[in-house]
Design a protein around this motif. Structure first.
Motif, mmCIF file in Angstrom:
data_model
loop_
_atom_site.group_PDB
_atom_site.id
_atom_site.type_symbol
_atom_site.label_atom_id
_atom_site.label_comp_id
_atom_site.label_asym_id
_atom_site.label_seq_id
_atom_site.Cartn_x
_atom_site.Cartn_y
_atom_site.Cartn_z
ATOM 1 N N SER A 19 0.845 -1.217 0.000
ATOM 2 C CA SER A 19 0.000 0.000 0.000
ATOM 3 C C SER A 19 0.867 1.248 0.000
ATOM 4 O O SER A 19 0.557 2.230 -0.700
ATOM 5 C CB SER A 19 -0.913 0.017 1.214
ATOM 6 N N MET A 20 1.951 1.254 0.807
ATOM 7 C CA MET A 20 2.842 2.426 0.864
ATOM 8 C C MET A 20 3.419 2.736 -0.504
ATOM 9 O O MET A 20 3.462 3.897 -0.924
ATOM 10 C CB MET A 20 4.000 2.181 1.836
ATOM 11 N N ALA A 41 2.281 1.600 -3.477
ATOM 12 C CA ALA A 41 1.235 1.893 -4.462
ATOM 13 C C ALA A 41 0.684 3.297 -4.291
ATOM 14 O O ALA A 41 0.338 3.956 -5.277
ATOM 15 C CB ALA A 41 0.119 0.861 -4.334
ATOM 16 N N GLU A 42 0.644 3.832 -3.083
ATOM 17 C CA GLU A 42 0.061 5.153 -2.821
ATOM 18 C C GLU A 42 1.119 6.261 -2.776
ATOM 19 O O GLU A 42 0.794 7.424 -2.578
ATOM 20 C CB GLU A 42 -0.697 5.113 -1.488
ATOM 21 N N ALA A 43 2.367 5.888 -2.953
ATOM 22 C CA ALA A 43 3.450 6.895 -2.874
ATOM 23 C C ALA A 43 3.353 7.885 -4.049
ATOM 24 O O ALA A 43 2.861 7.549 -5.124
ATOM 25 C CB ALA A 43 4.784 6.191 -2.874
ATOM 26 N N LYS A 44 3.892 9.110 -3.816
ATOM 27 C CA LYS A 44 3.862 10.160 -4.853
ATOM 28 C C LYS A 44 4.949 9.868 -5.868
ATOM 29 O O LYS A 44 6.041 9.436 -5.520
ATOM 30 C CB LYS A 44 4.117 11.517 -4.227
ATOM 31 N N ARG A 45 4.646 10.141 -7.142
ATOM 32 C CA ARG A 45 5.612 9.920 -8.208
ATOM 33 C C ARG A 45 6.583 11.090 -8.274
ATOM 34 O O ARG A 45 6.243 12.209 -7.974
ATOM 35 C CB ARG A 45 4.894 9.801 -9.536
#
Length: 186
Positions: free
Chosen positions: A14-15, A17-21
């Protein structure tokens, strides 16, 4: 323990997948280093215990399977032994029946032979008795003839006068026969 490891892996997923690009790099993301490292450390600490438990379960499973195979082999051998005993018992019964039949047949044959021998013996004894009686009769006749000659009595013996008999009885008369006459009547 198993649920903890799966929860940690889900949290890592989840961390990420939800991290900022990152700008200008579509494949790269920014994540909190300390948070990810903390989760990885917890996962690393919990995995050896889970791996040990998994190894123990695999070993127990293998031991259980080996015990089950041994028990199945013992059951199979026991069943084969029981089947062999039953077959042997059946063979013993067949042999006993055959032997019983042989003994019965032999006994019947011996009984028939004994009956034949006994009948032959009785017939021979009766023949000898008959011959002895006939010889005695001839001797009595000869003695009677000699007696008559010596007494001067000739011809057949006079018949006795009828005697009074008790009521209900019939007179009996006997006729003396020669051996040849006796044999002709048979």
């Amino acid at each position: 323990m198993e649920n903890e490891a799966m929860e940690m892996i889900e949290m890592l997923y989840s961390m990420i997948a939800e991290a900022k690009r990152m700008p200008l790099a579509a494949d790269k993301v920014v994540i909190e280093r300390d948070a990810v490292l903390g989760l990885i450390e917890e996962l690393r600490d919990s995995l050896p215990a889970q791996l040990t438990e998994a190894k123990r379960l695999l070993s127990a499973k293998d031991e259980f399977i080996a015990n089950a195979k041994r028990e199945a082999e013992q059951i199979r051998k026991s069943a084969e032994d029981k089947a062999r005993v039953l077959v042997e018992d059946e063979e013993i019964v067949k042999i006993a029946k055959m032997r019983s039949q042989e003994v019965t047949t032999t006994t019947e044959q011996k009984c028939a032979e004994l009956r034949r021998v006994a009948n032959a013996y009785v017939d021979d004894a009766m023949r000898r008795t008959e011959e002895a009686i006939m010889a005695a009769l001839e001797e009595v006749r000869g003695s009677r003839t000699s007696f008559r000659s010596a007494a001067g009595v000739g011809g057949p013996a006079p018949k006795a006068a009828p005697q009074s008999r008790p009521a209900g009885k019939t007179p009996q008369s006997f006729e003396v026969m020669t051996a040849d006459e006796f044999d002709d009547e048979e």
